[in-house]
Design an enzyme around this catalytic site. Structure first.
Site, PDB file in Angstrom:
ATOM      1  N   ASN A   1       2.167   8.572   6.456  1.00  0.00           N
ATOM      2  CA  ASN A   1       2.349   7.700   6.726  1.00  0.00           C
ATOM      3  C   ASN A   1       3.675   7.140   7.955  1.00  0.00           C
ATOM      4  O   ASN A   1       4.484   8.152   7.774  1.00  0.00           O
ATOM      5  CB  ASN A   1       2.635   7.087   5.549  1.00  0.00           C
ATOM      6  CG  ASN A   1       3.302   5.797   5.177  1.00  0.00           C
ATOM      7  OD1 ASN A   1       4.471   5.555   4.036  1.00  0.00           O
ATOM      8  ND2 ASN A   1       2.864   4.473   5.573  1.00  0.00           N
TER       9      ASN A   1
ATOM     10  N   PRO B   1       1.090   1.465   0.194  1.00  0.00           N
ATOM     11  CA  PRO B   1       1.713  -0.079  -1.413  1.00  0.00           C
ATOM     12  C   PRO B   1       2.961  -0.188  -0.692  1.00  0.00           C
ATOM     13  O   PRO B   1       3.714   0.482  -0.342  1.00  0.00           O
ATOM     14  CB  PRO B   1       1.418   0.856  -2.703  1.00  0.00           C
ATOM     15  CG  PRO B   1       1.804   2.575  -1.733  1.00  0.00           C
ATOM     16  CD  PRO B   1       0.979   2.397  -0.435  1.00  0.00           C
TER      17      PRO B   1
ATOM     18  N   CYS C   1       9.507   5.640  -3.359  1.00  0.00           N
ATOM     19  CA  CYS C   1       9.960   4.535  -2.316  1.00  0.00           C
ATOM     20  C   CYS C   1      11.742   4.717  -2.240  1.00  0.00           C
ATOM     21  O   CYS C   1      12.131   5.834  -3.138  1.00  0.00           O
ATOM     22  CB  CYS C   1      10.092   3.847  -3.537  1.00  0.00           C
ATOM     23  SG  CYS C   1      10.706   2.008  -3.547  1.00  0.00           S
TER      24      CYS C   1
ATOM     25  N   ALA D   1       5.754  -3.065  -2.551  1.00  0.00           N
ATOM     26  CA  ALA D   1       6.539  -4.454  -3.106  1.00  0.00           C
ATOM     27  C   ALA D   1       5.975  -5.343  -2.982  1.00  0.00           C
ATOM     28  O   ALA D   1       6.967  -5.519  -1.996  1.00  0.00           O
ATOM     29  CB  ALA D   1       7.559  -4.411  -3.933  1.00  0.00           C
TER      30      ALA D   1
ATOM     31  N   GLN E   1      -0.629   1.977  -7.725  1.00  0.00           N
ATOM     32  CA  GLN E   1       0.004   2.901  -8.277  1.00  0.00           C
ATOM     33  C   GLN E   1       0.969   2.235  -8.861  1.00  0.00           C
ATOM     34  O   GLN E   1       1.119   1.814  -9.346  1.00  0.00           O
ATOM     35  CB  GLN E   1       1.459   2.365  -6.826  1.00  0.00           C
ATOM     36  CG  GLN E   1       2.278   3.506  -6.439  1.00  0.00           C
ATOM     37  CD  GLN E   1       3.447   3.262  -5.113  1.00  0.00           C
ATOM     38  OE1 GLN E   1       3.810   2.352  -4.790  1.00  0.00           O
ATOM     39  NE2 GLN E   1       2.868   4.517  -4.025  1.00  0.00           N
TER      40      GLN E   1
END
Length: 332
Positions: free
Chosen positions: A200, A16, A100, A18, A70
């Protein structure tokens, strides 16, 4: 790989992001071989749910595959409500953002800022898991800073309170996106829990994907920035994992076709002028290797009409293909 009742087609996931993983990009990456694509982060603050930005982020109409959404926030009750709201809107998996590193998110104690407060992490996880009847997943970093790498402890909390899958970015919050991702902590997390663990961070090639999977023992990998301008990375990685062979870059004709379609879908999804503006960053990523001197991107960024953007891309790729033909022609 399984997440709750869902068996993924493969263990490659789109992270995900933004402003990046909107519906057009998610669907493109899904078509290019991603086994799971995750939506952009949605705030748990109900006051913003009716804004244009949030409405677009919650738009899953016609979306194929498993819909993973999310959510971000710091209040357990609001996070639970956000989870219920998004499930009612079509989410089949709820992903909690505790990864984040952005200041505007962290100053509200959301995202990776939560890693400083394990008790609050537990409260949020419990509240969200209890609120919905779909699988809940979690995305974290390795810790808050180099001296506080508590990813293993957070992973245990997640598992003990019903999280179905855990994605770990191999940096602390303090690292932001600087330096190189480390995979020792992800390896330790995988050894500490039995739920699926997804690695990740800095996975930008098939070779790196295999290296990370082998070293960490992770059940899957999640690709973020490596997919920007390169949705083919999922197909390339899967081919390499299956055969040990490099698939190579797609031909110019395919690159042109995919980029044209992507930009047209962005125009259709956002309308004008937003779609024109948003298309510019995607085109910049796609053409970073072709347009070394950035002259085309400079021109493209000044275009204000959707049809003119598409025409400019067609002309640019026609010129690229003509140049390529001249280079490989014996007569040349």
């Amino acid at each position: 790989m399984r997440i709750g009742p869902y068996i993924l087609e493969n263990n490659l996931m789109l992270a995900p992001m933004a402003g990046v993983t909107d519906r057009p990009f998610r669907q493109l990456c899904r078509r290019m071989g991603a086994g799971l694509v995750v939506s952009e982060m949605l705030s748990s603050n109900p006051k913003v749910w009716n804004t244009a930005k949030s409405m677009q982020r919650m738009d899953h109409s016609g979306e194929e595959g498993i819909r993973s959404v999310q959510i971000a926030g710091a209040d357990p009750e609001l996070m639970a409500q956000a989870a219920q709201f998004n499930v009612a809107n079509g989410a089949q998996i709820i992903d909690i953002n505790m990864g984040c590193p952005a200041k505007k998110v962290n100053k509200k104690l959301a995202g990776s800022a939560l890693l400083q407060y394990p008790e609050l992490v537990e409260s949020i996880v419990k509240a969200v898991v209890a609120a919905v009847d779909v699988p809940v997943t979690l995305k974290i970093r390795t810790g808050w800073d180099q001296d506080n790498r508590n990813g293993v402890d957070i992973a245990r909390i997640a598992q003990e309170n019903g999280i179905q899958s855990l994605a770990v970015h191999g940096r602390t919050r303090a690292c932001m996106y600087n330096g190189e991702a480390e995979y020792d902590t992800i390896r330790a997390i995988k050894a500490a829990v039995t739920i699926p663990v997804v690695a990740n961070g800095d996975i930008t090639s098939p070779q790196k994907a295999l290296q990370v999977l082998s070293y960490t023992g992770a059940d899957g990998i999640m690709i973020g920035r490596g997919a920007q301008g390169n949705p083919w990375i999922f197909k390339q990685i899967q081919h390499y994992l299956d055969t040990g062979e490099h698939l190579g870059e797609p031909p110019l004709a395919e690159q042109h076709e995919v980029l044209h379609e992507h930009v047209a879908n962005v125009h259709a999804f956002y309308g004008v002028p937003s779609g024109v503006r948003i298309a510019r960053k995607h085109v910049g990523w796609y053409l970073s290797e072709h347009d070394k001197d950035r002259q085309f991107r400079k021109t493209f960024n000044g275009i204000e009409e959707a049809s003119d953007q598409l025409r400019a891309l067609d002309d640019y790729f026609q010129a690229l293909q003509s140049r390529e033909t001249r280079q490989i022609s014996p007569a040349a």
